[in-house]
Design an enzyme around this catalytic site. Structure first.
Site, PDB file in Angstrom:
ATOM      1  N   HIS A 181     -26.875  31.015 -56.614  1.00 39.92           N
ATOM      2  CA  HIS A 181     -27.600  29.881 -56.018  1.00 39.92           C
ATOM      3  C   HIS A 181     -28.714  29.367 -56.918  1.00 39.92           C
ATOM      4  O   HIS A 181     -29.494  28.516 -56.510  1.00 39.92           O
ATOM      5  CB  HIS A 181     -28.134  30.267 -54.630  1.00 39.92           C
ATOM      6  CG  HIS A 181     -27.063  30.357 -53.586  1.00 39.92           C
ATOM      7  ND1 HIS A 181     -27.315  30.568 -52.251  1.00 39.92           N
ATOM      8  CD2 HIS A 181     -25.704  30.256 -53.681  1.00 39.92           C
ATOM      9  CE1 HIS A 181     -26.164  30.594 -51.584  1.00 39.92           C
ATOM     10  NE2 HIS A 181     -25.186  30.424 -52.414  1.00 39.92           N
ATOM     11  N   ARG A 183     -18.377  28.523 -57.203  1.00 38.94           N
ATOM     12  CA  ARG A 183     -18.253  28.853 -55.780  1.00 38.94           C
ATOM     13  C   ARG A 183     -16.787  29.028 -55.354  1.00 38.94           C
ATOM     14  O   ARG A 183     -16.479  29.835 -54.480  1.00 38.94           O
ATOM     15  CB  ARG A 183     -18.925  27.762 -54.953  1.00 38.94           C
ATOM     16  CG  ARG A 183     -19.062  28.102 -53.480  1.00 38.94           C
ATOM     17  CD  ARG A 183     -19.985  27.097 -52.791  1.00 38.94           C
ATOM     18  NE  ARG A 183     -20.132  27.375 -51.371  1.00 38.94           N
ATOM     19  CZ  ARG A 183     -19.913  26.491 -50.414  1.00 38.94           C
ATOM     20  NH1 ARG A 183     -19.526  25.254 -50.724  1.00 38.94           N
ATOM     21  NH2 ARG A 183     -20.078  26.803 -49.153  1.00 38.94           N
ATOM     22  N   ASN A 215     -15.752  26.125 -45.568  1.00 38.13           N
ATOM     23  CA  ASN A 215     -15.210  25.307 -46.659  1.00 38.13           C
ATOM     24  C   ASN A 215     -15.156  23.818 -46.369  1.00 38.13           C
ATOM     25  O   ASN A 215     -15.327  22.987 -47.265  1.00 38.13           O
ATOM     26  CB  ASN A 215     -13.781  25.773 -46.982  1.00 38.13           C
ATOM     27  CG  ASN A 215     -13.748  27.156 -47.589  1.00 38.13           C
ATOM     28  OD1 ASN A 215     -14.738  27.607 -48.177  1.00 38.13           O
ATOM     29  ND2 ASN A 215     -12.622  27.835 -47.461  1.00 38.13           N
ATOM     30  N   HIS A 263     -15.243  31.972 -52.990  1.00 41.32           N
ATOM     31  CA  HIS A 263     -14.538  31.719 -51.730  1.00 41.32           C
ATOM     32  C   HIS A 263     -13.070  32.126 -51.807  1.00 41.32           C
ATOM     33  O   HIS A 263     -12.436  32.387 -50.782  1.00 41.32           O
ATOM     34  CB  HIS A 263     -14.672  30.253 -51.315  1.00 41.32           C
ATOM     35  CG  HIS A 263     -16.008  29.950 -50.714  1.00 41.32           C
ATOM     36  ND1 HIS A 263     -16.206  29.015 -49.730  1.00 41.32           N
ATOM     37  CD2 HIS A 263     -17.232  30.489 -50.954  1.00 41.32           C
ATOM     38  CE1 HIS A 263     -17.487  28.978 -49.389  1.00 41.32           C
ATOM     39  NE2 HIS A 263     -18.131  29.856 -50.122  1.00 41.32           N
TER      40      HIS A 263
HETATM   41  C1  HEM Z   1     -23.020  35.963 -49.325  1.00 44.11           C
HETATM   42  C2  HEM Z   1     -23.824  35.087 -48.966  1.00 44.11           C
HETATM   43  C3  HEM Z   1     -23.706  33.632 -49.283  1.00 44.11           C
HETATM   44  C4  HEM Z   1     -23.935  32.643 -48.400  1.00 44.11           C
HETATM   45  C5  HEM Z   1     -24.360  32.803 -46.938  1.00 44.11           C
HETATM   46  C6  HEM Z   1     -23.760  31.409 -49.096  1.00 44.11           C
HETATM   47  C7  HEM Z   1     -23.887  30.167 -48.517  1.00 44.11           C
HETATM   48  C8  HEM Z   1     -23.812  28.964 -49.183  1.00 44.11           C
HETATM   49  C9  HEM Z   1     -24.002  27.685 -48.574  1.00 44.11           C
HETATM   50  C10 HEM Z   1     -24.271  27.433 -47.093  1.00 44.11           C
HETATM   51  C11 HEM Z   1     -23.898  26.755 -49.543  1.00 44.11           C
HETATM   52  C12 HEM Z   1     -24.029  25.241 -49.379  1.00 44.11           C
HETATM   53  C13 HEM Z   1     -22.718  24.675 -48.873  1.00 44.11           C
HETATM   54  C14 HEM Z   1     -22.888  23.290 -48.287  1.00 44.11           C
HETATM   55  O1  HEM Z   1     -23.962  22.988 -47.805  1.00 44.11           O
HETATM   56  O2  HEM Z   1     -21.905  22.523 -48.313  1.00 44.11           O
HETATM   57  C15 HEM Z   1     -23.651  27.447 -50.774  1.00 44.11           C
HETATM   58  C16 HEM Z   1     -23.488  26.840 -52.002  1.00 44.11           C
HETATM   59  C17 HEM Z   1     -23.183  27.506 -53.157  1.00 44.11           C
HETATM   60  N1  HEM Z   1     -22.861  28.856 -53.246  1.00 44.11           N
HETATM   61 FE1  HEM Z   1     -23.190  30.265 -51.849  1.00 44.11          FE
HETATM   62  N2  HEM Z   1     -23.411  31.662 -50.389  1.00 44.11           N
HETATM   63  C18 HEM Z   1     -23.347  33.005 -50.561  1.00 44.11           C
HETATM   64  C19 HEM Z   1     -22.991  33.683 -51.705  1.00 44.11           C
HETATM   65  C20 HEM Z   1     -22.582  33.062 -52.869  1.00 44.11           C
HETATM   66  C21 HEM Z   1     -21.973  33.740 -53.984  1.00 44.11           C
HETATM   67  C22 HEM Z   1     -21.702  35.242 -54.044  1.00 44.11           C
HETATM   68  C23 HEM Z   1     -21.708  32.786 -54.926  1.00 44.11           C
HETATM   69  C24 HEM Z   1     -21.065  32.918 -56.267  1.00 44.11           C
HETATM   70  C25 HEM Z   1     -20.973  34.017 -56.978  1.00 44.11           C
HETATM   71  C26 HEM Z   1     -22.172  31.520 -54.393  1.00 44.11           C
HETATM   72  C27 HEM Z   1     -22.151  30.326 -55.066  1.00 44.11           C
HETATM   73  C28 HEM Z   1     -22.574  29.128 -54.554  1.00 44.11           C
HETATM   74  C29 HEM Z   1     -22.755  27.931 -55.358  1.00 44.11           C
HETATM   75  C30 HEM Z   1     -22.631  27.845 -56.855  1.00 44.11           C
HETATM   76  C31 HEM Z   1     -23.126  26.905 -54.461  1.00 44.11           C
HETATM   77  C32 HEM Z   1     -23.367  25.423 -54.788  1.00 44.11           C
HETATM   78  C33 HEM Z   1     -22.042  24.693 -54.776  1.00 44.11           C
HETATM   79  C34 HEM Z   1     -22.110  23.193 -55.081  1.00 44.11           C
HETATM   80  O3  HEM Z   1     -23.155  22.667 -55.452  1.00 44.11           O
HETATM   81  O4  HEM Z   1     -21.045  22.560 -54.939  1.00 44.11           O
HETATM   82  N3  HEM Z   1     -22.660  31.719 -53.145  1.00 44.11           N
HETATM   83  N4  HEM Z   1     -23.586  28.792 -50.525  1.00 44.11           N
END
Ligand code: HEM
Ligand SMILES: *[C@@H]1O[C@H](CO)[C@@H](O)[C@H](O)[C@H]1NC(C)=O
Ligand SMILES: *[C@@H]1O[C@H](CO)[C@@H](O)[C@H](O)[C@H]1NC(C)=O
Length: 324
Positions: free
Chosen positions: A196, A65, A97, A69
């Site tokens: 995800h 992630r 973030n 970001h």
């Molecule tokens: C574009 C639309 C996207 C949205 C709206 C989105 C939103 C989110 C949100 C809300 C979370 C949880 C954060 C939290 O609750 O603290 C999350 C986690 C995550 N996102 Fe996304 N995301 C998007 C795209 C992506 C992309 C493109 C990637 C990587 C290529 C990605 C990788 C991840 C990963 C791996 C997690 C889990 C992180 C952890 O467990 O620490 N996301 N995302």
């Protein structure tokens, strides 16, 4: 005839030279960028990422992630890693973030291991790209050739981070237009979103979806409600897995969950909600290799977003601060 063709040759040659020269000054990223300057790079990074994931499987998701970001906010320039100082506000406290992105200690450890073997050579932005690749691969996903040669920013932008990373309340159209603005297609969006398939989200980001949305499986919603109380402010940081089946394996079960209306975030379910991306979700849910191929295409494109190259930016000594 002969004279007219020879007179038009000169401007064409000049133009060719100009194009090549300009191509050189905005140098392209290339996989063998550190081939001679840091031959131990990939081994050093993989070993450290492997150890971090053995300690905590979720870390692979958190590290992946960070690359996202970083790249979505003014390009892949390591800006996300800069700490706030009394005179500087960075991206770590931006809305998407704050209290959410993690893994900075692991990045610090990897940076210092790389500084040991080739000091002052490898940028933090490139490290994030390699770390993302290793994380995906170690958790069972695809492997790809990472393009390198990015340099690190001396600035960061909290305001840009606030608006550049879409919130989980986004509609499909909002997501698609954000990706389009960066030259990423709808297919790239759906494939990259497959990230995800690993990791966790906080209750505050999925509360509205599990209590208010109707495009969600009833028993799944109940199960997630058990660890995410309805009143805003209570249990905001309680975690739920983004992939309801295998949150530490980089596979295609995330898309199968979308077909069953078992997405954790509102924006996740937007990808399969009767719209024009349904067919892409369907194809990934039935073919892991199609998902892998498109994910690799997407993440390489994402990694190409406005890098600093040539003499722009710097090679940070420490990823949390700019060089003195
Ligand atoms: C574009 C639309 C996207 C949205 C709206 C989105 C939103 C989110 C949100 C809300 C979370 C949880 C954060 C939290 O609750 O603290 C999350 C986690 C995550 N996102 Fe996304 N995301 C998007 C795209 C992506 C992309 C493109 C990637 C990587 C290529 C990605 C990788 C991840 C990963 C791996 C997690 C889990 C992180 C952890 O467990 O620490 N996301 N995302
Ligand atoms: C970014 O968002 C945070 C949290 O919502 C807010 O406190 C901050 O003022 C915003 N920063 C800018 C520069 O817009
Ligand atoms: C659900 O929607 C109602 C009406 O719009 C709103 O007042 C409430 O805060 C929402 N609840 C959650 C958990 O988002």
């Amino acid at each position: 005839m002969a004279s007219s063709s020879s007179s038009s040759f000169i401007p064409i040659a000049a133009l060719t030279f100009l194009v090549l020269f300009m191509g050189g000054s905005t140098a392209q990223l290339t996989p063998d960028f550190y081939f001679e300057s840091c031959p131990q790079l990939f081994f050093t990074v993989r070993y450290a990422v492997y150890n971090a994931i053995m300690k905590e499987a979720r870390m692979g998701a958190s590290l992946l992630r960070l690359h996202f970001h970083d790249c979505f906010v003014n390009g892949c320039d390591g800006s996300v890693l800069l700490d706030d100082t009394p005179t500087f506000k960075g991206e770590k406290t931006a809305a998407p973030n704050f209290n959410s992105i993690r893994g900075f200690d692991v990045v610090d450890d990897i940076k210092s291991a790389v500084e040991q073997v080739c000091p002052g050579v490898v940028s933090c932005a490139d490290l994030l790209a390699i770390i993302a690749r290793e994380s995906v691969s170690i958790l069972g996903g695809p492997y790809w050739s990472v393009k390198l040669g990015r340099r690190d920013a001396r600035t960061a932008s909290q305001g840009a981070a606030n608006v550049s990373i879409p919130p989980p309340t986004s509609s499909l159209n909002a997501l698609a237009s954000r990706f389009q603005a960066l030259g990423l297609s709808t297919r790239d969006l759906v494939a990259l979103y497959g990230a995800h398939t690993i990791g966790q989200a906080r209750c505050t980001n999925f509360r509205a979806h599990i209590y208010n949305d109707t495009n969600i499986d009833g028993s799944f919603a109940k199960m997630r409600q058990a660890n995410c109380p309805k009143p805003a402010g209570s249990g905001d940081n309680n975690l739920g897995p983004l992939d309801y089946q295998t949150p530490t394996v980089f596979d295609n079960t995330y898309y199968q969950g979308l077909l069953q209306k078992k997405a954790l975030l509102h924006s996740d379910q937007e990808l399969f909600n009767g719209g024009y991306t349904d067919s892409i979700v369907q194809s990934y849910s039935s073919s892991q290799s199609t998902f892998y191929a498109d994910f690799v295409t997407g993440i390489i494109k994402m990694g190409d977003l406005s890098p600093l190259t040539g003499s722009n930016g710097e090679i940070r000594k420490h990823c949390r601060r700019v060089n003195q």
